[in-house]
Write a protein that holds these residues in place. Structure first.
Motif, PDB file in Angstrom:
ATOM      1  N   CYS A 233       1.242   2.552   7.364  1.00 31.40           N
ATOM      2  CA  CYS A 233      -0.145   2.992   7.007  1.00 31.40           C
ATOM      3  C   CYS A 233      -1.197   2.134   7.653  1.00 31.40           C
ATOM      4  CB  CYS A 233      -0.068   2.955   5.591  1.00 31.40           C
ATOM      5  SG  CYS A 233      -0.094   1.348   4.749  1.00 31.40           S
TER       6      CYS A 233
ATOM      7  N   GLU B  61       0.630  -1.229  -0.041  1.00 24.09           N
ATOM      8  CA  GLU B  61      -0.089   0.136   0.083  1.00 24.09           C
ATOM      9  C   GLU B  61       0.800   1.283  -0.032  1.00 24.09           C
ATOM     10  OE1 GLU B  61      -3.500  -0.047  -0.167  1.00 24.09           O
ATOM     11  OE2 GLU B  61      -3.201  -2.359  -0.351  1.00 24.09           O
ATOM     12  N   CYS B  62       1.868   1.612   1.020  1.00 21.31           N
ATOM     13  CA  CYS B  62       2.459   2.806   1.321  1.00 21.31           C
ATOM     14  C   CYS B  62       4.054   2.535   0.665  1.00 21.31           C
ATOM     15  CB  CYS B  62       2.525   2.999   2.402  1.00 21.31           C
ATOM     16  SG  CYS B  62       3.504   2.132   3.586  1.00 21.31           S
TER      17      CYS B  62
HETATM   18 ZN   LIG Z   1       1.925   0.341   4.474  1.00 23.46          ZN
END
Ligand SMILES: [Zn+2]
Length: 379
Positions: free
Chosen positions: A89, A71-72
């Motif tokens: 995150c 995701e991050c």
């Molecule tokens: Zn993350």
């Protein structure tokens, strides 16, 4: 703060920036994404990635795979993987159904070694500004704090033609090195010096290692330049017994002096051109070097600069060089000239070196040199 000062000192060049980071061992791991963020957008990820890849191709860095959050894109450690949650995150990988991703980063292989101190043994007629230049480059340019012993045996010319003079010079060298070991230890340094040798100094050092009187002396990395040791010399036994850590034989593709050596100097050979057949030696060719280029300003600058040949050899694991070694077919084929050749040529050799000595006495070579002298340029 460390990265910022390195960044400020690197003058806008991503390649110079990462070279400095590696040389100063500022961070154990070099990640182009994190470096781009740390540098405040000064360099792009792609620029840093390219610079790091170049260093990896030179053997100064190795690739590692970092596990990152899908995701991050921030790094995950084994605990995060076990809990399946990103601490940055808060993404829950069980919910997202996405597994962690990986990203390529870099690190120095096995770390960088320390140079405790150094012994330099020069050739027959080499005197002058290179000694100062070498010490200066070692002590300032690369933050090597290693003291340097430069062994001076005075001017040896006709003496080089006689084995008994070699033996006397080897004894003097061995005793000087041994007293330097005691001296270094009294200042808290280890007993093991790295060694830089040129020309006639290579022959003296090879004899020193073989001399039973000096079996107590151990050495670190050994650099041979313009070597006149026989190409079939057995270095491996000293590497295997641990008396020498590793040997770099730096050959000059245009060195014709070493080809003449075996015609005049007993027990010598052209290994500074052909290399050593001994598999323990790293033979590297500098195609456009002649016999003296190594110790001229250009040679010292190129070899001791960051990522220069000697700099890397002194700092990195010796196996980082295996891919760059030259073909030593000629060394394996080499045979010494019949002893009668040296005997027949002795009057010529004595005359040549004697006349040269006379000219030196009259100051002629120094005068010729002064006509073409250019001051050392320091970047
Ligand atoms: Zn993350």
């Amino acid at each position: 703060l460390g990265l910022q000062s390195v960044s400020a000192a690197s003058g806008g060049d991503a390649a110079a920036f990462v070279r400095r980071l590696v040389a100063e061992a500022t961070t154990p791991e070099l990640d182009p994404v994190e470096l781009a963020a740390t540098s405040g957008g000064r360099w792009s990820e792609a620029e840093l990635q390219g610079a790091l890849e170049t260093l990896a191709e030179e053997g100064r860095l190795e690739l590692i795979e970092k596990v990152i959050c899908p995701e991050c894109d921030r790094p995950l450690d084994p605990d995060d993987l076990a809990s399946r949650r990103c601490p940055h995150c808060d993404a829950d990988f069980r919910e997202t159904g996405e597994g962690p991703k990986t990203r390529t980063a870099f690190r120095a292989p096995g770390g960088s070694r320390d140079i405790e101190w150094m012994v330099v043994v020069h050739g027959m007629n080499t005197r002058g500004p290179w000694q100062e230049e070498l010490s200066w480059r070692l002590s300032n340019k690369f933050a090597y704090s290693a003291p340097v012993l430069i062994y001076k045996y005075g001017e040896v010319r006709v003496g080089a033609l006689f084995g008994f003079r070699h033996r006397a010079l080897v004894k003097t060298l061995g005793r000087r090195v041994r007293s330097a070991v005691y001296f270094a230890q009294s200042f808290g340094r280890g007993p093991t010096a790295d060694v830089v040798l040129h020309s006639f100094g290579t022959l003296l050092f090879a004899r020193l290692l073989d001399d039973p009187e000096f079996q107590d002396l151990r050495f670190g990395r050994v650099i041979l330049a313009g070597s006149i040791v026989r190409p079939d010399h057995d270095w491996a036994r000293h590497v295997r017994s641990g008396r020498v850590e590793a040997i770099l034989n730096h050959c000059g593709g245009r060195d014709s002096t070493v080809k003449l050596a075996p015609l005049a100097i007993p027990g010598s050979g052209p290994s500074g051109r052909q290399g050593f057949s001994d598999p323990e030696v790293l033979n590297i060719r500098a195609a456009d070097y002649d016999h003296s280029t190594f110790f001229e300003a250009r040679g010292l600058a190129e070899n001791l600069a960051l990522a220069g040949c000697w700099d890397r050899f002194l700092r990195l694991p010796a196996n980082a060089f295996r891919s760059e070694t030259m073909d030593v077919g000629a060394a394996a084929q080499w045979r010494p000239p019949p002893p009668i050749v040296q005997k027949l040529l002795l009057p010529v050799s004595v005359a040549v070196l004697g006349v040269y000595g006379l000219l030196v006495g009259l100051g002629v070579p120094a005068w010729i040199e002064s006509l073409s002298r250019r001051p050392f340029m320091r970047p």
